[in-house]
Write an enzyme that holds these catalytic residues in place. Structure first.
Site, PDB file in Angstrom:
ATOM      1  CD  GLU A 131      -3.033  -0.940   0.207  1.00 42.49           C
ATOM      2  OE1 GLU A 131      -2.718  -1.046  -1.000  1.00 42.49           O
ATOM      3  OE2 GLU A 131      -4.179  -0.681   0.592  1.00 42.49           O
ATOM      4  CB  THR A 184      -5.364   5.840  -3.414  1.00 40.92           C
ATOM      5  OG1 THR A 184      -6.152   4.797  -3.982  1.00 40.92           O
ATOM      6  CG2 THR A 184      -5.421   5.732  -1.893  1.00 40.92           C
TER       7      THR A 184
END
Length: 312
Positions: A131, A184
C-alpha cells in the site's frame, strides 16, 4: 514446491465511519498471482494481465513484488529467485482494494512457496508495504481483510494491533463501481488535517455502535451507525450522483451506503441477498442516468481472505 497460484479478494475499507480502521472482504472479484521458483537469484515480473500496461514492471516499484522483496530480505534469502505473473481482475483506482489484493496474493503465494515461515498476522506488515508503494500510505484496512478475511478492525498502527469481529450471517454487501477513476493519493490529499470536537464525538459514537451492532447482529444499530461525518462529506464531491445513488440504496432497503475506500466505488450493507441485489440494481441505474456505466458485485462477507489455488 516450485510453483504457487494464489487469490486475494476485493475489499471495502473505512465502512463509512471507520476511516483507516474498518474493512471487510468480499468473495469476488480479486487478483491472482502466480510464482515460479527460478535458479537465478532475484524476483522479476514475467507478465501482468489486465492492467492495460499501466503498472510498473520493475519489481521494487510494483505492489505485488515489492512486498515479496521485503519478505525475502527479512528472511535473509539472498539466493532466492522467482518469476511472478499478476492477473489484475479489478480496475485500478477503483476503491475496491485493487493494490491490496495484488500485495496480499503475492505475499501469501511467496510465503506458501517458502513453506510458510510466517503466520497470516505476521504477513500483514509486509502486505502493508504494498500500500505504501501504491499510494504512499501503509494503511491496513484493505490488506487486513484481504489477508485475514472477515470484518477487520485496526485498533492501532503503532504498535500494529489488528483483529476480526463477529458479524451477522445474513449480512450482504453490494459494491458498485462506476466507470471513473479516483487516485488514492489525491483522495487522501483533499482530506482535512483537523476535525472539530463535535464531529469527532459523533464519529466515535458511530464506530462504537457499528462494532456493537455487528457483534450483536443488531441490524438497526448497524444502520444507525453507518454515518460518516468526517471523510464522506469531503470525498463524495469527487463521485458524480453520489447523493442520489446513496438515497436510492437506502430506499431500496439498504442498512446504509457510503464510499468504498477512497472511491469512486460505493458500497451498501443489507440484510439478505435479495435486498442486496435490489440495492445493486438501483445504484447502478443511478450512475447510468448521467451516462456512467457501473459494474455491481453482491456478496456475503468473505470469511477466509486470500487462498492458495494451485501448487506444484
Amino acid at each position: 514446491m516450485n510453483y504457487i497460484k494464489a487469490y486475494a479478494p476485493a475489499t471495502v475499507a473505512n465502512v463509512a465511519c471507520g476511516f483507516d480502521i474498518f474493512g471487510f472482504a468480499i468473495e469476488e472479484p480479486g487478483d491472482i498471482v502466480e510464482i515460479t521458483r527460478t535458479e537465478r537469484p532475484g524476483i522479476v515480473i514475467k507478465d501482468i494481465f489486465g492492467d492495460g500496461g499501466r503498472l510498473p514492471r520493475e519489481a521494487s516499484k510494483n505492489a505485488v513484488t515489492g512486498v515479496m522483496l521485503h519478505l525475502v530480505e527479512h528472511l535473509g534469502l539472498a539466493d532466492f529467485g522467482a518469476e511472478v505473473v499478476l492477473h489484475k481482475n479489478m480496475p485500478l483506482g477503483s476503491g475496491m482494494g485493487s493494490s491490496a489484493a495484488s500485495s496480499v496474493a503475492g505475499i501469501v503465494a511467496l510465503n506458501a512457496l517458502l513453506d510458510e515461515p510466517l503466520s497470516r498476522n505476521e504477513l500483514l506488515r509486509f502486505a502493508m508495504e504494498g500500500e505504501r508503494i501504491a499510494s504512499g500510505s501503509a494503511h491496513a484496512d484493505n490488506v487486513g481483510p484481504a489477508l485475514l478475511g472477515g470484518f477487520v478492525v485496526i485498533r492501532s498502527y503503532d504498535p500494529l494491533d489488528v483483529f476480526t469481529i463477529p458479524f451477522p450471517g445474513d449480512l450482504y454487501a453490494t459494491l458498485v463501481h462506476p466507470d471513473i477513476e479516483i487516485n488514492t493519493k489525491d483522495a487522501r490529499y483533499i482530506l482535512r488535517d483537523e476535525v472539530s470536537l463535535k464531529d469527532t464525538i459523533t464519529q466515535m459514537g458511530n464506530v462504537a455502535g457499528m462494532i456493537s451492532g455487528l457483534m450483536q447482529s443488531d441490524y438497526e444499530l448497524i444502520s444507525r451507525s453507518m454515518v460518516d461525518v468526517i471523510i464522506e462529506p469531503v470525498r463524495s464531491i469527487l463521485i458524480p450522483q453520489f447523493g442520489m445513488v446513496k438515497q436510492a440504496a437506502i430506499e431500496a432497503g439498504a442498512l446504509g451506503c457510503s464510499i468504498s475506500g477512497s472511491g469512486p466505488s460505493m458500497f451498501a450493507l443489507s440484510r439478505g441477498a435479495d435486498t442486496a441485489q435490489k440495492v445493486a440494481k438501483v445504484m447502478a441505474e443511478g450512475f447510468k442516468q448521467v451516462g456512467i456505466d457501473a459494474h455491481s458485485h453482491v456478496s456475503a462477507i468473505n470469511k477466509t481472505g486470500a487462498t492458495i489455488l494451485e501448487q506444484a
